[in-house]
Design a protein around this motif. Structure first.
Motif, PDB file in Angstrom:
ATOM      1  N   TRP A  46       0.577  -1.312   0.014  1.00 29.42           N
ATOM      2  CA  TRP A  46      -0.234   0.219  -0.034  1.00 29.42           C
ATOM      3  C   TRP A  46       0.661   0.969   0.212  1.00 29.42           C
ATOM      4  N   THR A  49      -1.323   7.827   0.250  1.00 32.62           N
ATOM      5  CA  THR A  49      -1.885   8.665  -0.722  1.00 32.62           C
ATOM      6  C   THR A  49      -2.169  10.146  -1.038  1.00 32.62           C
ATOM      7  N   ASN A 140      -9.525  -2.037  -2.884  1.00 34.55           N
ATOM      8  CA  ASN A 140      -8.369  -1.322  -3.510  1.00 34.55           C
ATOM      9  C   ASN A 140      -7.749  -0.119  -2.566  1.00 34.55           C
ATOM     10  N   SER A 141      -8.541   0.560  -1.491  1.00 38.41           N
ATOM     11  CA  SER A 141      -8.858   1.632  -0.744  1.00 38.41           C
ATOM     12  C   SER A 141      -8.429   1.501   1.284  1.00 38.41           C
ATOM     13  N   GLN A 143      -8.636   3.623   4.784  1.00 36.20           N
ATOM     14  CA  GLN A 143      -8.071   5.089   5.511  1.00 36.20           C
ATOM     15  C   GLN A 143      -8.165   4.343   7.268  1.00 36.20           C
ATOM     16  N   GLN A 160      -4.950   8.202   4.104  1.00 34.16           N
ATOM     17  CA  GLN A 160      -5.232   7.303   3.050  1.00 34.16           C
ATOM     18  C   GLN A 160      -4.477   6.693   2.408  1.00 34.16           C
ATOM     19  N   PHE A 161      -4.654   5.321   2.467  1.00 35.75           N
ATOM     20  CA  PHE A 161      -4.139   4.448   1.725  1.00 35.75           C
ATOM     21  C   PHE A 161      -5.133   3.966   0.475  1.00 35.75           C
ATOM     22  N   GLN A 162      -4.262   3.323  -0.888  1.00 33.41           N
ATOM     23  CA  GLN A 162      -3.928   2.593  -2.084  1.00 33.41           C
ATOM     24  C   GLN A 162      -2.987   1.490  -1.925  1.00 33.41           C
ATOM     25  N   ARG A 163      -4.318   0.976  -2.592  1.00 35.08           N
ATOM     26  CA  ARG A 163      -3.705  -0.113  -2.956  1.00 35.08           C
ATOM     27  C   ARG A 163      -2.141   0.390  -4.121  1.00 35.08           C
TER      28      ARG A 163
END
Length: 165
Positions: A46, A49, A140-141, A143, A160-163
């Motif tokens: 991850w 972002t 895919n995301s 928090q 905020q996390f994104q794969r």
């Protein structure tokens, strides 16, 4: 009156805020039951972002006692769900590089338990960690939400996390 308000605003701008998140060892007992489906859902690589919180243009937040919260943007995180270990790395060009193994879990109360493990230290010897709320978990995301104290009020810091591809 205007002078007092101005002085208060300036002082808030110059004082960095530290995370007020609860340490895992000093508060009421945590549930030891894990939320396995959530842990499996975040298994993998991850990237953070974005980091948001009220007053972010004026207030600095020292995230996880490591670095300014903005240094966590574009940081990489690896979560291994079968042994609750992983890695994190700060790699922003405007910040000091940092990487560390981590130990993590999500309990059945929806709290993400994070311990940053220093080099040469066994994870079981790390007594302090951070509790964050897990929110908006999708394929895919997701928090992680931490709390900070600003002027005696609790405010949320959202990571905020994104794969990663």
């Amino acid at each position: 009156m205007k002078k007092i308000i101005f002085i208060c605003m300036v002082s808030v701008m110059f004082f960095a805020c530290k995370s007020a998140s609860t340490t895992a060892t000093t508060q009421e007992p945590l549930s030891t039951k894990l939320d396995r489906p959530s842990q499996v859902a975040i298994k993998g690589n991850w990237v953070i972002t974005n980091v948001t919180y009220p007053g972010s243009d004026y207030i600095k937040v020292n995230s996880f006692d490591l670095a300014d919260s903005k240094c966590f943007i574009n940081s990489s995180w690896k979560f291994i769900s079968n042994n609750n270990k992983g890695e994190m790395a700060l790699n922003s060009s405007s910040c000091t590089a940092f990487s560390s193994p981590i130990v993590w879990s999500i309990n059945n109360q929806g709290l993400f338990v994070l311990k940053v493990v220093e080099a040469g230290t066994k994870a079981k010897r790390v007594r302090e960690g951070y509790l964050l709320k897990v929110a908006n978990l999708t394929e895919n995301s997701f928090q992680l939400i931490d709390n900070i104290s600003v002027g005696g009020q609790t405010k949320d810091v959202t990571y905020q996390f994104q794969r990663a591809n």
